[in-house]
Write a protein that holds these residues in place. Structure first.
Motif, PDB file in Angstrom:
ATOM      1  N   ARG A  11       0.049  11.098   3.965  1.00  0.00           N
ATOM      2  CA  ARG A  11      -0.956  10.107   3.226  1.00  0.00           C
ATOM      3  C   ARG A  11      -0.733   8.558   3.994  1.00  0.00           C
ATOM      4  NH1 ARG A  11      -1.957  10.298  -2.735  1.00  0.00           N
ATOM      5  NH2 ARG A  11      -2.526  12.515  -2.064  1.00  0.00           N
ATOM      6  N   SER A  12       0.510   8.445   4.297  1.00  0.00           N
ATOM      7  CA  SER A  12       0.815   7.061   4.925  1.00  0.00           C
ATOM      8  C   SER A  12       0.051   6.917   6.338  1.00  0.00           C
ATOM      9  CB  SER A  12       2.260   6.995   5.073  1.00  0.00           C
ATOM     10  OG  SER A  12       3.001   6.853   3.984  1.00  0.00           O
TER      11      SER A  12
ATOM     12  N   ILE B 135       1.238   4.538  -2.673  1.00  0.00           N
ATOM     13  CA  ILE B 135       0.979   6.055  -2.503  1.00  0.00           C
ATOM     14  C   ILE B 135       1.630   6.958  -3.478  1.00  0.00           C
ATOM     15  CG2 ILE B 135       1.242   7.873  -1.096  1.00  0.00           C
ATOM     16  CD1 ILE B 135       0.674   5.802   1.254  1.00  0.00           C
TER      17      ILE B 135
ATOM     18  N   ARG C 280       0.941  -1.333  -0.160  1.00  0.00           N
ATOM     19  CA  ARG C 280       0.014   0.014  -0.101  1.00  0.00           C
ATOM     20  C   ARG C 280       0.812   1.307   0.014  1.00  0.00           C
ATOM     21  NH1 ARG C 280      -4.830  -0.827   3.997  1.00  0.00           N
ATOM     22  NH2 ARG C 280      -6.013  -2.777   3.246  1.00  0.00           N
TER      23      ARG C 280
ATOM     24  N   ARG D 265      -2.457   8.552   7.181  1.00  0.00           N
ATOM     25  CA  ARG D 265      -4.005   8.527   6.871  1.00  0.00           C
ATOM     26  C   ARG D 265      -4.427   6.815   6.672  1.00  0.00           C
ATOM     27  NH1 ARG D 265      -4.913  12.121   2.496  1.00  0.00           N
ATOM     28  NH2 ARG D 265      -3.296  13.572   3.308  1.00  0.00           N
ATOM     29  N   ARG D 266      -3.482   6.410   5.754  1.00  0.00           N
ATOM     30  CA  ARG D 266      -3.782   5.156   5.308  1.00  0.00           C
ATOM     31  C   ARG D 266      -3.915   4.189   6.294  1.00  0.00           C
ATOM     32  NH1 ARG D 266      -2.855   3.754  -0.968  1.00  0.00           N
ATOM     33  NH2 ARG D 266      -3.996   5.525  -1.823  1.00  0.00           N
ATOM     34  N   SER D 267      -2.756   4.186   7.444  1.00  0.00           N
ATOM     35  CA  SER D 267      -2.495   3.388   8.482  1.00  0.00           C
ATOM     36  C   SER D 267      -3.581   3.798   9.500  1.00  0.00           C
ATOM     37  CB  SER D 267      -1.189   3.418   9.262  1.00  0.00           C
ATOM     38  OG  SER D 267      -0.527   4.361   8.823  1.00  0.00           O
TER      39      SER D 267
ATOM     40  N   ASP E 242      -6.573   4.129   8.599  1.00  0.00           N
ATOM     41  CA  ASP E 242      -7.731   3.369   8.071  1.00  0.00           C
ATOM     42  C   ASP E 242      -7.633   2.197   8.303  1.00  0.00           C
ATOM     43  OD1 ASP E 242      -8.515   5.815   6.695  1.00  0.00           O
ATOM     44  OD2 ASP E 242      -7.835   5.560   4.722  1.00  0.00           O
ATOM     45  N   ALA E 243      -6.416   1.438   8.214  1.00  0.00           N
ATOM     46  CA  ALA E 243      -6.116   0.162   8.507  1.00  0.00           C
ATOM     47  C   ALA E 243      -6.489  -0.176  10.203  1.00  0.00           C
ATOM     48  CB  ALA E 243      -4.931  -0.370   8.134  1.00  0.00           C
TER      49      ALA E 243
END
Length: 81
Positions: A65-66, A8, A4, A68-70, A72-73
């Motif tokens: 962004r990283s 990005i 993931r 935000r994605r983590s 989300d996880a």
């Protein structure tokens, strides 16, 4: 998760888009774009400053962004995240 991060893609900019640095989530530089109007042979110092600012902007965007994605996880209820 590592895949993931690799997917990005962010762009750091400076000078209102005069300089754009493309970077992935691993903070590897993928591209450098210069607006031809930003290239003034009489003022290379300004161009150098813009390039430096764009290089500083891109990793900051990648980190955000990283995160935000983590985040989300973490909401998925995956143990250890």
């Amino acid at each position: 998760m590592a895949r993931r991060v690799e997917k990005i893609s962010v762009e750091g900019t400076a000078g209102g888009g005069a300089v754009t640095i493309g970077m992935n989530g691993k903070r590897e530089v993928l591209s450098v774009k210069l607006d031809p109007q930003a290239v003034d042979p009489q003022d290379l110092e300004m161009l150098q400053d813009l390039i430096l600012a764009a290089f500083q902007d891109a990793p900051a965007r990648s980190r955000r962004r990283s995160r935000r994605r983590s985040g989300d996880a973490r909401g998925l209820g995956v143990p250890g995240l």
